[in-house]
Design an enzyme around this catalytic site. Sequence first.
Site, PDB file in Angstrom:
ATOM      1  N   ASP A  60      14.349   5.738  -3.403  1.00 29.95           N
ATOM      2  CA  ASP A  60      13.282   4.769  -3.656  1.00 29.95           C
ATOM      3  C   ASP A  60      12.247   5.248  -4.673  1.00 29.95           C
ATOM      4  O   ASP A  60      11.188   4.619  -4.825  1.00 29.95           O
ATOM      5  CB  ASP A  60      12.559   4.448  -2.335  1.00 29.95           C
ATOM      6  CG  ASP A  60      13.371   3.520  -1.443  1.00 29.95           C
ATOM      7  OD1 ASP A  60      13.913   2.519  -1.970  1.00 29.95           O
ATOM      8  OD2 ASP A  60      13.468   3.780  -0.237  1.00 29.95           O
ATOM      9  N   GLU A  65       4.491   3.081  -7.262  1.00 29.74           N
ATOM     10  CA  GLU A  65       3.193   2.618  -6.747  1.00 29.74           C
ATOM     11  C   GLU A  65       2.877   3.184  -5.365  1.00 29.74           C
ATOM     12  O   GLU A  65       1.711   3.406  -5.022  1.00 29.74           O
ATOM     13  CB  GLU A  65       3.205   1.091  -6.646  1.00 29.74           C
ATOM     14  CG  GLU A  65       2.043   0.531  -5.854  1.00 29.74           C
ATOM     15  CD  GLU A  65       2.114  -0.971  -5.713  1.00 29.74           C
ATOM     16  OE1 GLU A  65       1.265  -1.632  -6.318  1.00 29.74           O
ATOM     17  OE2 GLU A  65       2.997  -1.485  -5.000  1.00 29.74           O
ATOM     18  N   ARG A 130       4.075   1.170   7.328  1.00 27.58           N
ATOM     19  CA  ARG A 130       3.995   2.363   6.483  1.00 27.58           C
ATOM     20  C   ARG A 130       2.606   3.023   6.470  1.00 27.58           C
ATOM     21  O   ARG A 130       2.479   4.202   6.148  1.00 27.58           O
ATOM     22  CB  ARG A 130       4.355   2.002   5.043  1.00 27.58           C
ATOM     23  CG  ARG A 130       5.775   1.529   4.863  1.00 27.58           C
ATOM     24  CD  ARG A 130       6.762   2.659   5.021  1.00 27.58           C
ATOM     25  NE  ARG A 130       8.134   2.189   5.003  1.00 27.58           N
ATOM     26  CZ  ARG A 130       8.828   1.966   3.899  1.00 27.58           C
ATOM     27  NH1 ARG A 130       8.261   2.169   2.725  1.00 27.58           N
ATOM     28  NH2 ARG A 130      10.065   1.545   3.970  1.00 27.58           N
ATOM     29  N   HIS A 160       4.665  -4.484   2.888  1.00 29.25           N
ATOM     30  CA  HIS A 160       3.367  -3.978   2.432  1.00 29.25           C
ATOM     31  C   HIS A 160       2.375  -5.144   2.284  1.00 29.25           C
ATOM     32  O   HIS A 160       2.776  -6.294   2.136  1.00 29.25           O
ATOM     33  CB  HIS A 160       3.516  -3.330   1.047  1.00 29.25           C
ATOM     34  CG  HIS A 160       4.228  -2.019   1.048  1.00 29.25           C
ATOM     35  ND1 HIS A 160       5.297  -1.759   0.225  1.00 29.25           N
ATOM     36  CD2 HIS A 160       4.008  -0.873   1.747  1.00 29.25           C
ATOM     37  CE1 HIS A 160       5.714  -0.513   0.415  1.00 29.25           C
ATOM     38  NE2 HIS A 160       4.955   0.039   1.340  1.00 29.25           N
ATOM     39  N   CYS A 247       5.270  -2.577  -7.546  1.00 29.09           N
ATOM     40  CA  CYS A 247       5.637  -1.243  -7.058  1.00 29.09           C
ATOM     41  C   CYS A 247       6.321  -0.386  -8.107  1.00 29.09           C
ATOM     42  O   CYS A 247       6.482   0.814  -7.915  1.00 29.09           O
ATOM     43  CB  CYS A 247       6.486  -1.329  -5.796  1.00 29.09           C
ATOM     44  SG  CYS A 247       7.813  -2.475  -5.901  1.00 29.09           S
TER      45      CYS A 247
HETATM   46  C1  CIR Z   1      10.860   1.160   0.530  1.00 30.43           C
HETATM   47  O1  CIR Z   1      11.212   0.589   1.554  1.00 30.43           O
HETATM   48  O2  CIR Z   1      10.032   2.068   0.523  1.00 30.43           O
HETATM   49  C2  CIR Z   1      11.527   0.728  -0.768  1.00 30.43           C
HETATM   50  N1  CIR Z   1      12.877   0.368  -0.526  1.00 30.43           N
HETATM   51  C3  CIR Z   1      10.770  -0.426  -1.390  1.00 30.43           C
HETATM   52  C4  CIR Z   1       9.343  -0.098  -1.731  1.00 30.43           C
HETATM   53  C5  CIR Z   1       8.632  -1.213  -2.407  1.00 30.43           C
HETATM   54  N2  CIR Z   1       7.317  -0.840  -2.694  1.00 30.43           N
HETATM   55  C6  CIR Z   1       6.325  -1.704  -2.929  1.00 30.43           C
HETATM   56  O3  CIR Z   1       6.517  -2.891  -2.843  1.00 30.43           O
HETATM   57  N3  CIR Z   1       5.141  -1.202  -3.205  1.00 30.43           N
END
Ligand code: CIR
Length: 257
Positions: A60, A65, A130, A160, A247
């Site tokens: 990831d 971000e 998270r 998020h 992100c």
């Molecule tokens: C995660 O689950 O951490 C990643 N697959 C996706 C993160 C997306 N981040 C965001 O929208 N800030």
Amino acid sequence: MLTAITRGVSETLAHGELTFRDRAPIDIALARRQHAAYEAALIALGVRIDQLPAENAYPDAVFVEDVAMVLDEIAIVTAPGAASRRGETESIARAVGKYRPVQHLSPPATLDGGDVVRIGKTLYVGLSSRTNQSGIDQLGGLLSPLGYMVLAVEVEGALHLKTACTYAGRGILLANPEWADTNIVTDVEILAVDEQEPWGGSVLAIGDSLVMAASFPRTRAKLEARGFTVVPVDLSELQKAEGGPTCLSIVFDAPNA
Ligand code: CIR
């Protein structure tokens, strides 16, 4: 000038974390082309790109971000909520350290940058799967001496806070109100996403333009009706990894870059 830190797409992207999306095959070559087109869209808006190399050990890692935020005064390296993402912080700390003094969040805090919606000197931070209260408290401890206000917002049904809502500018918060308690966000008008596009609340504002995933034409039309210039980018493969336009970059002003 405006600078965006980005990172190349990991070969392992298809093995990343998923919370609210079902796993679907990802075309990595296409994901890389989409990522390049995203960077090109930022460049066309006058942004300089500082691209870090892909880190295949971290599926990831393209979603930069989440691991750091850069404010005018300091950069903060977060404590990502997913254990598989914690190793991403090392290289990001070096990257943001070129531009700002760096502070770190530390256990028991967890906080993903995707949970932080900044409107001026107020940071709304999602309490999500998270980001925990300790993360919000530590962030407040670092930022209140600098004149920022840090406020918690409950997130439910979305990964998020920025999946649920983003600040478009001109006093407008684009939001899916079902996924976040937006009542706490004061002095803004809530512009709801089209009800057929629950994931459409994520836009990246660059000046007066909004970079947005191309898959939300109805919400895009709502924004255009309000006078915003929308730059649609096809992000299908990155959306399968539960990412969106915010992100993929950390955007900040770097006067001497
Ligand atoms: C995660 O689950 O951490 C990643 N697959 C996706 C993160 C997306 N981040 C965001 O929208 N800030």
